[in-house]
Design a protein around this motif. Structure first.
Motif, PDB file in Angstrom:
ATOM      1  N   LEU A 354       0.821  -1.209   0.000  1.00  0.00           N
ATOM      2  CA  LEU A 354       0.000   0.000   0.000  1.00  0.00           C
ATOM      3  C   LEU A 354       0.858   1.264   0.000  1.00  0.00           C
ATOM      4  CD1 LEU A 354      -2.804  -1.005   2.544  1.00  0.00           C
ATOM      5  CD2 LEU A 354      -3.025  -0.779   0.063  1.00  0.00           C
ATOM      6  N   ALA A 355       2.010   1.197   0.652  1.00  0.00           N
ATOM      7  CA  ALA A 355       2.874   2.378   0.767  1.00  0.00           C
ATOM      8  C   ALA A 355       3.826   2.539  -0.414  1.00  0.00           C
ATOM      9  CB  ALA A 355       3.681   2.289   2.065  1.00  0.00           C
ATOM     10  N   ARG A 356       3.804   1.603  -1.344  1.00  0.00           N
ATOM     11  CA  ARG A 356       4.723   1.655  -2.493  1.00  0.00           C
ATOM     12  C   ARG A 356       4.458   2.908  -3.331  1.00  0.00           C
ATOM     13  NH1 ARG A 356       5.566  -3.716  -6.304  1.00  0.00           N
ATOM     14  NH2 ARG A 356       7.767  -3.335  -6.821  1.00  0.00           N
ATOM     15  N   LYS A 357       5.501   3.619  -3.673  1.00  0.00           N
ATOM     16  CA  LYS A 357       5.352   4.890  -4.373  1.00  0.00           C
ATOM     17  C   LYS A 357       5.231   4.690  -5.886  1.00  0.00           C
ATOM     18  CE  LYS A 357       5.640   7.223  -0.582  1.00  0.00           C
ATOM     19  NZ  LYS A 357       4.395   7.802  -0.005  1.00  0.00           N
ATOM     20  N   GLN A 358       4.464   5.586  -6.507  1.00  0.00           N
ATOM     21  CA  GLN A 358       4.211   5.479  -7.945  1.00  0.00           C
ATOM     22  C   GLN A 358       5.484   5.514  -8.791  1.00  0.00           C
ATOM     23  OE1 GLN A 358       4.261   7.735 -10.651  1.00  0.00           O
ATOM     24  NE2 GLN A 358       2.841   6.758 -12.075  1.00  0.00           N
ATOM     25  N   PRO A 359       6.484   6.353  -8.498  1.00  0.00           N
ATOM     26  CA  PRO A 359       7.704   6.349  -9.319  1.00  0.00           C
ATOM     27  C   PRO A 359       8.406   4.991  -9.328  1.00  0.00           C
ATOM     28  CG  PRO A 359       7.603   8.357  -8.031  1.00  0.00           C
ATOM     29  CD  PRO A 359       6.494   7.485  -7.536  1.00  0.00           C
ATOM     30  N   GLU A 360       8.402   4.292  -8.198  1.00  0.00           N
ATOM     31  CA  GLU A 360       9.011   2.957  -8.147  1.00  0.00           C
ATOM     32  C   GLU A 360       8.252   1.984  -9.037  1.00  0.00           C
ATOM     33  OE1 GLU A 360       9.374  -0.790  -5.032  1.00  0.00           O
ATOM     34  OE2 GLU A 360       8.967   1.225  -4.241  1.00  0.00           O
ATOM     35  N   ILE A 361       6.914   2.048  -9.005  1.00  0.00           N
ATOM     36  CA  ILE A 361       6.100   1.144  -9.822  1.00  0.00           C
ATOM     37  C   ILE A 361       6.245   1.489 -11.300  1.00  0.00           C
ATOM     38  CG2 ILE A 361       3.797   0.164 -10.125  1.00  0.00           C
ATOM     39  CD1 ILE A 361       3.112   1.256  -7.320  1.00  0.00           C
ATOM     40  N   LEU A 362       6.339   2.773 -11.609  1.00  0.00           N
ATOM     41  CA  LEU A 362       6.526   3.209 -12.997  1.00  0.00           C
ATOM     42  C   LEU A 362       7.847   2.686 -13.544  1.00  0.00           C
ATOM     43  CD1 LEU A 362       5.656   4.856 -15.459  1.00  0.00           C
ATOM     44  CD2 LEU A 362       6.709   6.872 -14.375  1.00  0.00           C
ATOM     45  N   ALA A 363       8.920   2.776 -12.750  1.00  0.00           N
ATOM     46  CA  ALA A 363      10.222   2.266 -13.190  1.00  0.00           C
ATOM     47  C   ALA A 363      10.149   0.767 -13.452  1.00  0.00           C
ATOM     48  CB  ALA A 363      11.277   2.578 -12.133  1.00  0.00           C
ATOM     49  N   LEU A 364       9.422   0.052 -12.610  1.00  0.00           N
ATOM     50  CA  LEU A 364       9.223  -1.383 -12.805  1.00  0.00           C
ATOM     51  C   LEU A 364       8.482  -1.646 -14.112  1.00  0.00           C
ATOM     52  CD1 LEU A 364       9.144  -4.349 -11.823  1.00  0.00           C
ATOM     53  CD2 LEU A 364       7.109  -3.752 -10.477  1.00  0.00           C
ATOM     54  N   SER A 365       7.452  -0.867 -14.388  1.00  0.00           N
ATOM     55  CA  SER A 365       6.679  -1.030 -15.632  1.00  0.00           C
ATOM     56  C   SER A 365       7.562  -0.800 -16.854  1.00  0.00           C
ATOM     57  CB  SER A 365       5.498  -0.054 -15.642  1.00  0.00           C
ATOM     58  OG  SER A 365       4.694  -0.204 -14.512  1.00  0.00           O
ATOM     59  N   GLN A 366       8.379   0.233 -16.812  1.00  0.00           N
ATOM     60  CA  GLN A 366       9.264   0.541 -17.931  1.00  0.00           C
ATOM     61  C   GLN A 366      10.295  -0.562 -18.137  1.00  0.00           C
ATOM     62  OE1 GLN A 366      10.514   4.337 -16.421  1.00  0.00           O
ATOM     63  NE2 GLN A 366       8.961   5.479 -17.567  1.00  0.00           N
ATOM     64  N   ARG A 367      10.741  -1.142 -17.046  1.00  0.00           N
ATOM     65  CA  ARG A 367      11.742  -2.212 -17.128  1.00  0.00           C
ATOM     66  C   ARG A 367      11.158  -3.489 -17.724  1.00  0.00           C
ATOM     67  NH1 ARG A 367      13.234  -1.401 -12.258  1.00  0.00           N
ATOM     68  NH2 ARG A 367      12.243  -3.135 -11.153  1.00  0.00           N
ATOM     69  N   LEU A 368       9.869  -3.737 -17.461  1.00  0.00           N
ATOM     70  CA  LEU A 368       9.248  -4.984 -17.899  1.00  0.00           C
ATOM     71  C   LEU A 368       8.569  -4.898 -19.265  1.00  0.00           C
ATOM     72  CD1 LEU A 368       7.631  -6.350 -14.596  1.00  0.00           C
ATOM     73  CD2 LEU A 368       9.552  -7.316 -15.859  1.00  0.00           C
ATOM     74  N   ALA A 369       8.351  -3.707 -19.772  1.00  0.00           N
ATOM     75  CA  ALA A 369       7.565  -3.553 -21.005  1.00  0.00           C
ATOM     76  C   ALA A 369       8.143  -4.378 -22.155  1.00  0.00           C
ATOM     77  CB  ALA A 369       7.482  -2.079 -21.382  1.00  0.00           C
ATOM     78  N   ALA A 370       9.433  -4.270 -22.413  1.00  0.00           N
ATOM     79  CA  ALA A 370      10.034  -4.980 -23.544  1.00  0.00           C
ATOM     80  C   ALA A 370      10.022  -6.493 -23.358  1.00  0.00           C
ATOM     81  CB  ALA A 370      11.453  -4.464 -23.789  1.00  0.00           C
ATOM     82  N   PRO A 371      10.482  -7.022 -22.218  1.00  0.00           N
ATOM     83  CA  PRO A 371      10.430  -8.491 -22.077  1.00  0.00           C
ATOM     84  C   PRO A 371       9.025  -9.064 -22.064  1.00  0.00           C
ATOM     85  CG  PRO A 371      11.235  -7.451 -20.055  1.00  0.00           C
ATOM     86  CD  PRO A 371      11.225  -6.400 -21.107  1.00  0.00           C
TER      87      PRO A 371
END
Length: 461
Positions: A354-371
């Motif tokens: 619940l406390a996870r910040k949006q910038p951290e989740i966004l970076a994760l999304s960007q990292r996973l998009a290609a694979p």
């Protein structure tokens, strides 16, 4: 080859069971289950041959039998990736347990434990004693007990305090939650007579006061678990309602629903009344859940006045609703984490997610998009997207958290439904949510990137 020759050429059940692969299957799944799978596979092969199809090779028969055994053995109650955007998802088991709780539950499963034994005296003890001190310490209540969920906590508290008498409740709090759980129905089953006061959107102290009479057993205040009434509204706050109940000589039962033991605002979430707040404001009994915001296994807590908790414990329903040693062990370990609030978010998965910040989740999304795009191939296009997560399970129902994820566009309609179904059918299913003709994977709850990619690579192309 004529049909009859092809049928005669099929291996027997015994011949197949003697192969290395199916002999190993007998060890894993049992001889009876393996033999049954082989017989069904041979029946399917015979039907196919009679329909004009070529006879399968023995290797194909073995592979088909093994697939059938794996499918029959696979439980629907298996780990999955919750990318729905709902952190405390009722259909997915709500809170993930802390490692300390998992270890405690495992130890309780493996060995005998002093569940109802006082080791100091050697006499019979009470299973609630394992939690009573912790709950009183964390809530400020005089006493505490527990049952198997919060619905049960409300049921037994109502029955213990008001059976055969009246319970006053605001019309705006006559909730219905998942599974057709309706407060009026629970009150009826508890043996109390419902007395509605106020209106849907506005209830005043005078409404409660006018309803008080000798037949009144209690006043009930209910947290609006999965909705909010906004605009021209009025409600009587817990402190004022407690004073009013005590003036009338009846107890106040406050059902907090999800309930929280800490001020969530320190982690950037909206502040909810804590159980301690509610007790200090005068509620005589407070009920709340263990598997929602508290972050533990399923349980219903009842804390408050010592005499009223004692009345609950004397109720015959208590035995029917009691909690087993595995959950008690996990609950004790979970509650102990609250003694160290500075490290709570790193140790309690619910709060961490619940406390996870949006910038951290966004970076994760960007990292996973290609694979992820590579794993899906031509089945869908993948792009990073912003989204909003929900807390879930009735906690802060209109509040959402800024998040990010992956938008899988598969052409909509049948293709999109098939992609969602194939993701659910994976050995470790992947669940997202459909929005705007795409499947959105909200990555707030993703902590195993490699595991997700491995699951997606098993998708049929």
């Amino acid at each position: 080859m004529p049909d009859h020759a092809a049928l005669r050429a099929l291996p027997s059940v015994d011949q197949l069971l003697r192969t290395t692969a199916l002999a190993a299957a007998c060890e894993r799944f049992g001889h009876a289950a393996t033999a049954m799978a082989v017989r069904r596979t041979l029946d399917d092969a015979r039907d196919a041959i009679r329909a004009g199809q070529p006879a399968p090779l023995p290797e194909g028969l073995i592979a088909q039998a093994l697939l059938a055994l794996e499918a029959a053995d696979r439980s629907n109650l298996r780990p999955l990736f919750n990318l729905t955007g709902t952190v405390l998802h009722t259909n997915l088991g709500r809170a993930l347990l802390a490692e300390a709780a998992i270890e405690a539950a495992t130890a309780a499963m493996r060995e005998a434990a002093a569940l109802e034994l006082d080791l100091d005296t050697g006499r019979r003890g009470e299973r609630d004693d394992h939690l009573r001190v912790l709950l009183c310490e964390l809530t400020g209540a005089e006493d505490a007990t527990l049952v198997n969920n919060n619905a049960a906590a409300v049921l037994i508290a109502l029955n213990a305090l008001g059976a055969g008498r009246e319970a006053i409740v605001s019309r705006g709090e006559l909730i219905e939650i998942g599974g057709a759980f309706r407060m009026p129905d629970i009150m009826q089953r508890a043996g109390v007579r419902l007395v509605e006061v106020g209106t849907t959107n506005r209830t005043h102290p005078k409404d409660y006061r006018a309803a008080l009479r000798p037949e009144t057993g209690l006043i009930l205040k209910v947290h609006p678990s999965n909705y909010r009434i906004e605009g021209f509204t009025a409600e009587v706050e817990n402190r004022d309602l407690a004073a009013l109940a005590h003036e009338g000589g009846v107890p106040l039962l406050n059902d907090l629903g999800s309930g929280t033991l800490v001020d969530l605002s320190r982690w950037g979430l909206k502040r909810e009344p804590t159980v301690r707040d509610t007790v200090l404001e005068g509620a005589d009994l407070v009920t709340f859940s263990g598997d929602k915001l508290l972050g533990g296994p399923q349980a219903g807590f009842i804390v408050g006045r010592k005499d009223l908790v004692a009345a609950v414990n004397r109720n015959p329903l208590k035995r029917a609703l009691r909690v087993d040693k595995i959950r008690i062990a996990a609950l004790v370990a979970t509650l102990k984490l609250y003694r160290d609030p500075e490290r709570l978010a790193e140790r309690l998965p619910t709060l961490r997610l619940l406390a996870r910040k949006q910038p951290e989740i966004l970076a994760l999304s960007q990292r996973l998009a290609a694979p992820v795009a590579e794993a899906l191939g031509s089945r869908a296009t993948v792009e990073v997207c912003a989204c909003r997560s929900q807390i879930g399970s009735g906690a802060l129902p209109i509040d959402t958290l800024p998040s990010a994820g992956l938008r899988l566009a598969a052409g909509g309609g049948t293709a999109l439904a098939r992609l969602a179904a194939d993701l659910r059918a994976l050995p470790r299913p992947v669940l997202g949510h459909i929005a705007d003709d795409a499947l959105v994977l909200d990555l707030r709850c993703l902590e195993d990137e490699a595991g997700l990619l491995a699951s997606l690579r098993a998708l049929p192309r």
